[in-house]
Design a protein around this motif. Structure first.
Motif, PDB file in Angstrom:
ATOM      1  N   ARG A  85       0.813  -1.220   0.000  1.00  0.00           N
ATOM      2  CA  ARG A  85       0.000   0.000   0.000  1.00  0.00           C
ATOM      3  C   ARG A  85       0.852   1.279   0.000  1.00  0.00           C
ATOM      4  NH1 ARG A  85      -5.139  -1.432   0.145  1.00  0.00           N
ATOM      5  NH2 ARG A  85      -5.721   0.747   0.154  1.00  0.00           N
ATOM      6  N   GLN A  86       1.924   1.278  -0.755  1.00  0.00           N
ATOM      7  CA  GLN A  86       2.688   2.521  -0.941  1.00  0.00           C
ATOM      8  C   GLN A  86       1.955   3.292  -2.050  1.00  0.00           C
ATOM      9  OE1 GLN A  86       7.154   2.175  -0.547  1.00  0.00           O
ATOM     10  NE2 GLN A  86       6.715   0.027  -0.980  1.00  0.00           N
ATOM     11  N   MET A  87       0.900   3.994  -1.663  1.00  0.00           N
ATOM     12  CA  MET A  87      -0.026   4.525  -2.651  1.00  0.00           C
ATOM     13  C   MET A  87       0.555   5.637  -3.517  1.00  0.00           C
ATOM     14  SD  MET A  87      -2.243   2.311  -2.214  1.00  0.00           S
ATOM     15  CE  MET A  87      -3.337   2.848  -3.532  1.00  0.00           C
ATOM     16  N   TRP A  88       1.680   6.215  -3.081  1.00  0.00           N
ATOM     17  CA  TRP A  88       2.312   7.245  -3.918  1.00  0.00           C
ATOM     18  C   TRP A  88       2.667   6.693  -5.297  1.00  0.00           C
ATOM     19  CZ3 TRP A  88       7.460   6.463  -5.429  1.00  0.00           C
ATOM     20  CH2 TRP A  88       8.157   5.454  -4.743  1.00  0.00           C
ATOM     21  N   ILE A  89       2.871   5.385  -5.359  1.00  0.00           N
ATOM     22  CA  ILE A  89       3.218   4.751  -6.640  1.00  0.00           C
ATOM     23  C   ILE A  89       2.114   5.019  -7.674  1.00  0.00           C
ATOM     24  CG2 ILE A  89       3.520   2.491  -7.762  1.00  0.00           C
ATOM     25  CD1 ILE A  89       4.709   1.509  -5.042  1.00  0.00           C
ATOM     26  N   GLY A 140      11.503   6.894  -8.833  1.00  0.00           N
ATOM     27  CA  GLY A 140      11.736   6.250  -7.541  1.00  0.00           C
ATOM     28  C   GLY A 140      11.959   4.764  -7.765  1.00  0.00           C
ATOM     29  N   ILE A 141      12.337   4.083  -6.704  1.00  0.00           N
ATOM     30  CA  ILE A 141      12.527   2.629  -6.808  1.00  0.00           C
ATOM     31  C   ILE A 141      11.896   1.959  -5.594  1.00  0.00           C
ATOM     32  CG2 ILE A 141      14.840   2.732  -5.773  1.00  0.00           C
ATOM     33  CD1 ILE A 141      15.553   0.330  -7.682  1.00  0.00           C
ATOM     34  N   VAL A 142      11.221   0.862  -5.844  1.00  0.00           N
ATOM     35  CA  VAL A 142      10.500   0.158  -4.794  1.00  0.00           C
ATOM     36  C   VAL A 142      10.848  -1.325  -4.862  1.00  0.00           C
ATOM     37  CG1 VAL A 142       8.166  -0.591  -4.140  1.00  0.00           C
ATOM     38  CG2 VAL A 142       8.602   1.809  -4.695  1.00  0.00           C
ATOM     39  N   GLY A 143      11.206  -1.850  -3.709  1.00  0.00           N
ATOM     40  CA  GLY A 143      11.484  -3.283  -3.624  1.00  0.00           C
ATOM     41  C   GLY A 143      10.540  -3.998  -2.672  1.00  0.00           C
ATOM     42  N   ALA A 144       9.749  -3.208  -1.923  1.00  0.00           N
ATOM     43  CA  ALA A 144       8.842  -3.794  -0.938  1.00  0.00           C
ATOM     44  C   ALA A 144       7.497  -4.102  -1.600  1.00  0.00           C
ATOM     45  CB  ALA A 144       8.646  -2.824   0.229  1.00  0.00           C
ATOM     46  N   PHE A 145       7.360  -5.328  -2.087  1.00  0.00           N
ATOM     47  CA  PHE A 145       6.080  -5.723  -2.696  1.00  0.00           C
ATOM     48  C   PHE A 145       5.937  -7.232  -2.631  1.00  0.00           C
ATOM     49  CE2 PHE A 145       9.186  -4.930  -6.165  1.00  0.00           C
ATOM     50  CZ  PHE A 145       9.301  -6.213  -6.704  1.00  0.00           C
TER      51      PHE A 145
END
Ligand SMILES: Cc1cc2nc3c(=O)[nH]c(=O)nc-3n(C[C@H](O)[C@H](O)[C@H](O)COP(=O)(O)O)c2cc1C
Length: 172
Positions: A85-89, A140-145
């Motif tokens: 739920r990193q909704m900024w994505i 940005g970069i996201v690894g938490a999923f």
């Protein structure tokens, strides 16, 4: 709603990630152990996320510098929810997802191929960052999923395992 990326910006980011860099050749914009290219790039595009491109999920085809539509809806929200739920994505103009298919490289290098694939995806992510910076865009970069939920949201082909999620847009 963010201003859309131009088709040229979008295309340039995909090229920087995995584009072919030599005439009539195979080599790509990021290095690859044994030139086996285990990575794939998907782009999740929202309504008006990219000029003249309907919302959907697109798979990048390096050989033709083309995109194939693999999903018909804006899936950014699903990717955001799948990313804890990193909704900024979901507010990005486009979200790039880089996957690896390990068998393409472990067939030659065994378990060590996994290491090479991870290193390669790191290079691809850095290329996306550098290209965005030079276009005046933010990334940005996201690894938490949850891997399976992101794979489902982008309609990933079997064995394409998501490793990084990169939201791209204009600087706030
Ligand atoms: C492999 C990896 C995974 C990351 N995952 C997330 C994430 O899930 N969510 C997030 O907001 N930032 C994530 N980040 C970004 C880091 O938080 C960020 O790079 C760090 O705070 C340093 O800030 P900077 O990149 O702006 O210098 C990730 C970075 C890397 C390299």
């Amino acid at each position: 709603m963010e201003k859309p990326l131009t088709a040229q910006q979008f295309s340039q980011i995909l090229w920087a990630a995995q584009g072919i860099t030599e005439a009539n050749g195979l080599k790509r914009a990021a290095p690859s152990g044994g030139a086996l290219y285990p990575a794939d790039v998907y782009a999740v595009v929202g309504e008006h996320g990219v000029e003249d491109l309907p919302a959907g999920v697109y798979h990048y085809e390096p050989a033709r510098h083309n995109i194939e539509k693999v999903g018909y809806e804006d899936k950014k929200r699903d990717v955001a929810v799948a990313s804890l739920r990193q909704m900024w994505i979901a507010s990005a103009a486009a979200v790039f997802v880089v996957t690896a298919q390990y068998s393409r490289i472990t067939a030659k290098y065994g378990d060590r191929g996994v290491r090479y694939a991870l290193i390669e995806v790191g290079h691809i992510g850095q290329n996306i960052f550098l290209q965005c910076q030079s276009l005046g865009l933010a990334a940005g970069i996201v690894g938490a999923f949850h891997d399976d939920r992101v794979a489902q949201a982008i309609n990933a082909r079997k064995h394409h395992e998501p490793l990084i999620v990169m939201p791209v847009g204009y600087r706030a």
